[in-house]
Motif scaffolding. Structure first.
Motif, PDB file in Angstrom:
ATOM      1  N   TRP B  54     -44.760   6.743  31.994  1.00  0.00           N
ATOM      2  CA  TRP B  54     -44.737   7.738  30.833  1.00  0.00           C
ATOM      3  C   TRP B  54     -45.720   7.688  29.868  1.00  0.00           C
ATOM      4  O   TRP B  54     -45.808   8.131  28.737  1.00  0.00           O
ATOM      5  N   SER B 468     -39.327   8.880  22.259  1.00  0.00           N
ATOM      6  CA  SER B 468     -39.035   8.566  23.711  1.00  0.00           C
ATOM      7  C   SER B 468     -37.593   8.763  23.969  1.00  0.00           C
ATOM      8  O   SER B 468     -36.889   8.172  23.295  1.00  0.00           O
ATOM      9  N   SER B 772     -39.320   3.369  28.412  1.00  0.00           N
ATOM     10  CA  SER B 772     -39.817   4.828  28.097  1.00  0.00           C
ATOM     11  C   SER B 772     -41.051   4.653  27.336  1.00  0.00           C
ATOM     12  O   SER B 772     -41.511   5.576  27.025  1.00  0.00           O
ATOM     13  N   ASP B 774     -42.184   3.750  24.072  1.00  0.00           N
ATOM     14  CA  ASP B 774     -42.351   4.520  22.760  1.00  0.00           C
ATOM     15  C   ASP B 774     -43.650   4.313  22.214  1.00  0.00           C
ATOM     16  O   ASP B 774     -44.084   3.397  21.992  1.00  0.00           O
ATOM     17  N   ARG B 866     -43.059  14.461  28.188  1.00  0.00           N
ATOM     18  CA  ARG B 866     -43.299  13.006  27.681  1.00  0.00           C
ATOM     19  C   ARG B 866     -44.766  12.811  28.005  1.00  0.00           C
ATOM     20  O   ARG B 866     -45.382  11.802  27.544  1.00  0.00           O
TER      21      ARG B 866
END
Lengths: 185, 927
Positions: B54, B468, B772, B774, B866
Motif C-alpha cells: 500500500w 485508505s 491498508s 492509512d 493508493r
C-alpha cells in the motif's frame, strides 16, 4: 444485602490463611470475602448467580459466592483468584490469560480463572468440549470466549510439559545494553 | 553470555562486539545485549525487507522493530489475572459510607414532595440528598443538557433518580431508602416511539424556544444528496423493508460504581470506571458549582464499557453530593437492575430501508427513514440521529441518498452510545438490502459489492474524506477463506451462508466540546529520568480495549525500547493531559498519534546526544533495541542510557508533549460534521448458520471476519476486538433484547433474562486482518473496536435467508420469531411440511459478467490510486458519469444538497420524516 441479623463467629481458610471473623449470621459469602476478608478479586457482576464473576473454590470445587451463605463455608477451605499464584509466580492459567488475550476488561477473569484452575487440577488435558462445559457458567462480554479457550489450551501445555512461569520480580531489560556481533545487521 | 567490563576495550566511539564498556547507574537488567534488528520488520522504504503493497508511510522511519505489529499481552493484564485490578466498587477508603439511590416507581410523574425526615432519623444514616441539592443540568453533549443529578421537577422513567442516602452500612442505606417518602402526581407516559412524534400535553422535556412543536422529538434530520429524483426512474431493482430493532444493552460485566472523596484541602476526587473522564470532569464542575481544577477524576479499572460508561452519570453526581454533605467518602455500587435503568444502550429503532439498483448494477439510490427511541434523556442522541443515516454512505458509490431521521423522548431508560454507535441497525438494513438487490438482479452479492466500491482517497456523497480503503481485500479474503463460491445458494435446506459489510469512523473529527481554540483531541506527555524508564501521561481511558498497551507500544517503537521500560499513567485528570475519552473509536488513532509525536521529541534529543558522543552523521543514525547506531556501521553507536544521560546534562529529566488534532475537512451543509473522521475502517464478514426448521432455533456455526484496521499495532488485541464484536453483534441478532411490557415496564433487567451469548452459542470466528496502511493513522493504523461489530448482524440475516428463504425484518431472530416466519412462508407457498420448503438457488444473469468486469477494472483503479502520490480527487458520482474531480452538486443541479424537506415531501412523509410536520417554537411566532 440482607438486614443485620446479629454477628456470629466464622472461621475458614482463605487462600491458605486461617481467618477468624465475626460476621452477620445471614451474610453472603461474597460480601464476607470482599468486605471482611480483603478478597476484592471476587467480583459482584449480577448478584443472582448468572454471570459467574463471583466464582470461588470451596474445598477445591467452583461455587458462586453470591449465592452461598457464608455460614455454609464455615470451616472450609476457600480459594479466590488472589490465591492462585505461587508468590510472584503466576498460575499457568493466569500467565496464559495474559499472554493469549483471555482478559480484556478483566472483570470476569477472576471467576473464569478459579473455575479453570479447578478444571486443570482435575483434568490437566481437557478437550475443547470439556473446557467449554467447565466455563459455561461464566459470562464474558469482551472476548467472545475464543481467546479464553486458547488460554486454557496453552495453560494445559505448560502443565503437561512441565514448563515454568517466570518470577515477575526477575530483572527487566537493561537500559544500557552492549553491542553484539549479531547486532551488526 | 558472560560479560567482561573493561574500560580499555572501547575504541573511540566504535564499540567492540560483546563488550560492555562500563556499567552505568541503572544497569543490571537482563538482556545485556541489544537484539539485532530484524530486517523483515523494517519497511522497504527504509531499506528493510518488509513489503509495502500500500506504499510507504510517514512513520516508516520511526520503525525500530520493538513493539508495533507484534501480538502483545496487555500491559495491565497481570493486575487483572491476579485480582489486583481495582474496579469501581473495589476502591475502599477509610471511613467510607455506602450510598443508595431512591428511584421512581413511575414512568412519568411530577414530584410533589419528598420527606426525608424518617430516613435521617434512622441510626447510621449520615446524609440524604434530593434534587434540591443540585439544580444544574448536565449531559454529555453541551447542546442537549437535559439531566439532573436527581429529579428536580419530574421523574421521566421508572428507575429515574429521586433522592439518595449515605449510611454506615449497606443494610442501613437500603432501609433508609425505603423510609424516604415521595409524593407523585402521575402523568401520562409514552412508551411507543411513534407516539413521540405527536404533540403532547406534557412533553417529557421542554427545550424552550427550540422545542419542536409540543412533541417529544428530541432531534430530527433531513438530508438529500445526489440525483434523488432520478433514482427511481433508473431503478430496475428495488428493495424495501420496514425494520424493527429491539433496544440492546451493553451488559458489561461490571455494574457501574463510584467513590467520592473530598480531601482535607477541599478538593474532590471521584473514583469511577469511566470511558470519558473529561466529560464527567466538566459535568461535575457544572453540577457541584466548583471550578474544574478543584476536581480530580480518577478512572479506576473499567469492567467493560462498550459505550455504557461514556456519559457523565447522575449516580456519580449523587456520590459527590453525599460525600460533600457527610464529610466522609461515599461509595455507590449499582445493582444489575439499576444498570438497566441507566441503560444508554442501542436505540430501539424503526427503520425503513429502500435501495435501488439500475440496469448496470449500480446502487442508484438509498432512501432511509430511521425513527429511534431515545428514552428519557438526550445522551449522545443528537449524534446517533445523524449516524443512522450518514454512516451508510460508504463503502458503496451511490447515485442518491435520502435520509430522514428522528429521535424521540419516551418514558423509558435513556438510549445512548453503544459499540458501533448509530451505525449498526441501519447498516444491517443496508446490507440485507444489498443481498436482496443481488437476488433480484440474479448476481452474486459479493460481486455486486465489489463492483460498487468507492476507491481509496475519495469523497463520499456526503463529503466525507475517505483515505485508505481495504474493503475490496476484506471481501476477497472472506470469499476465499469461507469457500463462498462452493457454498452460496448451494447448501441444503436449513444451512446457509451470508455476507455483510461494515464501515465505521476511526475517531470523530469533531470533538464534543467544540471550542473556538484549536485544542487537540489527544495529548500525551513523556517524562524520562536517569533510570531510563519512560513515564507516559495520557488521559486515554483504558477500558480493556488495550489503550494503555497500544500507547506503550507506540512509545517503545519510536524510542527502541522493550515494553517493560514503559509505564503508563492514565488514571487521574490531575496528572493526565486532557483526553476526550474512549468513544467513537478514537483512542488508537488519536492517542497513538499523540504518543508518537511526543516520542519523536525525545527521539530528536537522543539522536542529537548520539551525534555529540560519536560524531556520527545524524541522518545516518537509527534507533534499534535500546541502542542508537549508524545504519551503515552498527558498531558506531551508543546505548540508549548513554545517549539519555548525555541529553540530560544540565537539565535532568527529559520531558516532551505531543498532540493530535484532526485536519480541517468535510463540507459545510447543516450536519456536515456528523460522521466526519480522519479515517474509516472497513470490514466484511461471512457467516455460516444452521436453522433448525422445526424449532426455529438459529445457530451460527462459523464466521470469517475480515477487518481493515489499517495496521494491526497489536494483532492480539485486534483479533480480540473482532471476536468480541462478533459475540456482541451475535447477541443482538439472535438473542438480546430489552423487552418492555405494554405497560412500559422493562421485563428483563438482569443477566438471566437478558440473554448474552454464552460459550456454547459462540461460533468459531476466523479473524482476518487487512492492513491498508492509512497515511494519517499511527504507523498506518485505524480503529478496530467498533466497526467489527457491524457486519455480523447482516451476515447472519443473509445466511438465514440462504438457509431457509425468509427475510427477517425484526431483531433479534429468536426461535419464536423464526418459527413464525417459517410458518408464514409455508402458508404463502401452501407447503404443509416446512421440511419440504425449497432452498434459495441462484442462476447468474448476464449482469454478473458486467459486474465482474467492472470489479476487475476497479481493482486496478484502486491499486493505482493508493500508490499514486499525485492522485486527483475522486468524488462519489463518477460511477454515474460525472467528473470525479469536482463535487457533483457544484456542476449538476440535480445533485444539489438539501437539508430541509420540501412542502411536497411533507404531504406524504415517511415515519421519522413526519417529525418535520412540527414547527420549532421560535419559528412559530408565539414563543
Amino acid at each position: 444485602m440482607l438486614p443485620a441479623a446479629g454477628e456470629v463467629p466464622w472461621r475458614a481458610v482463605v487462600n491458605g490463611t486461617e481467618k477468624e471473623l465475626a460476621i452477620e449470621s445471614n451474610a453472603i459469602l461474597l460480601d464476607v470475602l470482599r468486605d471482611k476478608a480483603g478478597c476484592l478479586g471476587a467480583k459482584r457482576g449480577c448478584d443472582m448467580g448468572t454471570c459467574g464473576c463471583c466464582s470461588v473454590l470451596i474445598d477445591g470445587q467452583p461455587r458462586l459466592s453470591c449465592l452461598t451463605l457464608a455460614a455454609e463455608a464455615d470451616g472450609r477451605d476457600i480459594t479466590t483468584v488472589e490465591g492462585l499464584a505461587d508468590g510472584h509466580h503466576l498460575h499457568p492459567i493466569q500467565q496464559t490469560f495474559a499472554d493469549y488475550g483471555g482478559s480484556q476488561c478483566g472483570f470476569c477473569s477472576p471467576g473464569f480463572l478459579v473455575v479453570i484452575s479447578a478444571l486443570l487440577e482435575e483434568n490437566p488435558t481437557p478437550s475443547d468440549p470439556e473446557i467449554k462445559s467447565a466455563i459455561e457458567g461464566n459470562l464474558c462480554r469482551c472476548t467472545g470466549y475464543q481467546q479464553i479457550v486458547d488460554s486454557v489450551r496453552a495453560a494445559s501445555q505448560i502443565l503437561t510439559s512441565g514448563g515454568s512461569i517466570e518470577d515477575s520480580t526477575a530483572p527487566k531489560s537493561d537500559p544500557h545494553p552492549g553491542f553484539s556481533e549479531e547486532g551488526a545487521s | 553470555m558472560s560479560v567482561e567490563k573493561k574500560d580499555d576495550e572501547m575504541v573511540g566511539y566504535r564499540q567492540q562486539p560483546g563488550k560492555l564498556p562500563f556499567s552505568k547507574p541503572g544497569s543490571g537488567g537482563k538482556n545485556q545485549f541489544s537484539k539485532p534488528t530484524d530486517a523483515s520488520i523494517i519497511p522497504e522504504s527504509q531499506g528493510g525487507s518488509k513489503k509495502q503493497p500500500w506504499g510507504p508511510h510517514p512513520h516508516d522511519e520511526l520503525v525500530s522493530g520493538q513493539a508495533i505489529g507484534k501480538p502483545t499481552a496487555m500491559v495491565d493484564s497481570r493486575w487483572k489475572v491476579t485480582g489486583q485490578a481495582h474496579y469501581g466498587d473495589d476502591v475502599r477508603l477509610a471511613g467510607e459510607l455506602i450510598g443508595r439511590i431512591v428511584r421512581s416507581p413511575h414512568h412519568y410523574a411530577r414530584v410533589l414532595s419528598i420527606d426525608v425526615t424518617k430516613a435521617l432519623e434512622l441510626p447510621g444514616v449520615i446524609a440524604v440528598a434530593t434534587g434540591a441539592d443540585a439544580a444544574n443540568k448536565f449531559g454529555v453533549l453541551p447542546v442537549t443538557k437535559d439531566e439532573h443529578a436527581m429529579a428536580v421537577e419530574k421523574v421521566r422513567h421508572a428507575g429515574d433518580l429521586v433522592a439518595c442516602v449515605a449510611a454506615e452500612t449497606e443494610a442501613t442505606a437500603r432501609e433508609a431508602e425505603r423510609l424516604i417518602e415521595v409524593e407523585y402526581e402521575i402523568l401520562d407516559s409514552i412508551h411507543d416511539m411513534r407516539d413521540g412524534l405527536e404533540d403532547s400535553q406534557t412533553p417529557i422535556h421542554d427545550r424552550g424556544k427550540y422545542h419542536i412543536g409540543e412533541s417529544n422529538i428530541q432531534k430530527r434530520v433531513f438530508q438529500e444528496f445526489g440525483d434523488v429524483a432520478g433514482m427511481s426512474q433508473a431503478a430496475v431493482a428495488s428493495h424495501k423493508q420496514n425494520w424493527l430493532f429491539a433496544g440492546v444493552n451493553h451488559a458489561a460485566t461490571e455494574p457501574h460504581a463510584v467513590v467520592a472523596h473530598w480531601d482535607p484541602s477541599g478538593r474532590l476526587t471521584l473514583y469511577t470506571p469511566q470511558q470519558v473522564p473529561h466529560y464527567l470532569h466538566r459535568a461535575l464542575a457544572d453540577v457541584l458549582e466548583i471550578p474544574m481544577h478543584q476536581i480530580n477524576v480518577h478512572r479506576t479499572f473499567v469492567g467493560g464499557g462498550f459505550g455504557g460508561k461514556s456519559d457523565p452519570f447522575p449516580h456519580e453526581m449523587c456520590a459527590a453530593i453525599l460525600a460533600r454533605k457527610a464529610g466522609r467518602p461515599v461509595r455507590i455500587c449499582l445493582d444489575r437492575e439499576e444498570v438497566y435503568w441507566i441503560n444508554r444502550g442501542r436505540h430501539p429503532s424503526r427503520i425503513e430501508m429502500n435501495l435501488h439498483a439500475d440496469s448496470e448494477g449500480r446502487i442508484c439510490g438509498i432512501e432511509t427513514d430511521a425513527l429511534i427511541d431515545g428514552g428519557a434523556f438526550a445522551s449522545f442522541g443528537h449524534v446517533t440521529t445523524y449516524y443512522n443515516g450518514v454512516l451508510h454512505t460508504a463503502p458503496y458509490e451511490i447515485g442518491a441518498f435520502h435520509y430522514t431521521g428522528a429521535r424521540v423522548w419516551t418514558n423509558k431508560p435513556a438510549s445512548g452510545a453503544m459499540r458501533g454507535h448509530g451505525a449498526v441497525n441501519s447498516r444491517c438494513a443496508v446490507e440485507v438490502g444489498m443481498d436482496d438487490l443481488a437476488e433480484q438482479l440474479a448476481v452474486d452479492p459479493i460481486t455486486l459489492r465489489l463492483a460498487n466500491l468507492l476507491p481509496p482517497h475519495s469523497a463520499t456523497i456526503t463529503g466525507f474524506r475517505v483515505t485508505s480503503i481495504g474493503m475490496r481485500e476484506c471481501l476477497e479474503r472472506v470469499r476465499a477463506a469461507s469457500g463462498w463460491d462452493d457454498k452460496f445458494r448451494k447448501m441444503p435446506l436449513g444451512k446457509g451462508i451470508g455476507i455483510g459489510c461494515g464501515f465505521f469512523i476511526s475517531g470523530s473529527a469533531l470533538p464534543i466540546h467544540w471550542d473556538p481554540n484549536k485544542f487537540p483531541h489527544a495529548t500525551v506527555h513523556l517524562k524520562i529520568d536517569m533510570d531510563g524508564g519512560v513515564t507516559v501521561h495520557t488521559g486515554a481511558a483504558e477500558i480493556g480495549q488495550g489503550s494503555d498497551t497500544v500507547i506503550a507500544q507506540s512509545v517503545a517503537e519510536v524510542l527502541g525500547l522493550p515494553l517493560d521500560m514503559i509505564r503508563i499513567k492514565s488514571r487521574d485528570t490531575d496528572t493526565s493531559p486532557v483526553d476526550l475519552g474512549s468513544y467513537s473509536s478514537r483512542v488508537t488513532f488519536m492517542n497513538a498519534n499523540a504518543a508518537i509525536s511526543a516520542a519523536m521529541g525525545i527521539r530528536d534529543e537522543l539522536l542529537d546526544a548520539t551525534v555529540e558522543i560519536t560524531g556520527a552523521e545524524r541522518n545516518k543514525l537509527v534507533i534499534g533495541d535500546r541502542r542508537i547506531f549508524a545504519k551503515n556501521d552498527p558498531a558506531v553507536g551508543v546505548s540508549y542510557l548513554e545517549a539519555l544521560h548525555k541529553a540530560q546534562e544540565d537539565r535532568g529529566a527529559l520531558v516532551s508533549s505531543g498532540a493530535y488534532r484532526t485536519p480541517p475537512m468535510g463540507r459545510t451543509h447543516k450536519g456536515a460534521a456528523a460522521g466526519l473522521a480522519p479515517a474509516y475502517s472497513f470490514s466484511a464478514y461471512v457467516a455460516e448458520v444452521s436453522v433448525d426448521i422445526e424449532t426455529g432455533q438459529t445457530k451460527v456455526d462459523k464466521v470469517w471476519a475480515a477487518h481493515d484496521c489499517g495496521k494491526a499495532l497489536n494483532p492480539l488485541a485486534v483479533k480480540g476486538q473482532i471476536i468480541g464484536s462478533c459475540h456482541m453483534g451475535m447477541g443482538q441478532v439472535l438473542s438480546e433484547e430489552m423487552r418492555y411490557l405494554r405497560s412500559g415496564h422493562l421485563m428483563n433487567p438482569d443477566l438471566l433474562d437478558y440473554k448474552i451469548p454464552s460459550v456454547h452459542e459462540m461460533p468459531e470466528v476466523i479473524p482476518i486482518i487487512v492492513e491498508s496502511n492509512d497515511l494519517e493513522g499511527p504507523f498506518g493504523a485505524k480503529e478496530a473496536g467498533e466497526g467489527p461489530l457491524l457486519p455480523i448482524l447482516p451476515a447472519v440475516c443473509n445466511a438465514v435467508y440462504d438457509a431457509i428463504g425468509v427475510r427477517t425484518s425484526e431483531l433479534p431472530i429468536t426461535p419464536d420469531r423464526m418459527y413464525r416466519m417459517i410458518e408464514n412462508r409455508c402458508r404463502a407457498e401452501k407447503v404443509s411440511d416446512p421440511l419440504d420448503l425449497a432452498s434459495p438457488r441462484l442462476e447468474h444473469s448476464a449482469l454478473q459478467d458486467t459486474l465482474d468486469a467492472r470489479s476487475n477494472a476497479h481493482t486496478e483503479r484502486d491499486i493505482e490510486r493508493r500508490l499514486d502520490d499525485e492522485r486527483e480527487p475522486y468524488h462519489n458520482g463518477a460511477l454515474f458519469g460525472l467528473d470525479p474531480t469536482i463535487p457533483p452538486d457544484e456542476v449538476d443541479p440535480r445533485w444539489a444538497v438539501t437539508v430541509l424537506p420540501s412542502d411536497e415531501y411533507l404531504t406524504t412523509p415517511r415515519l421519522a420524516g413526519s417529525a418535520w410536520k412540527h414547527t420549532e417554537r421560535r419559528h412559530r411566532g408565539d414563543a
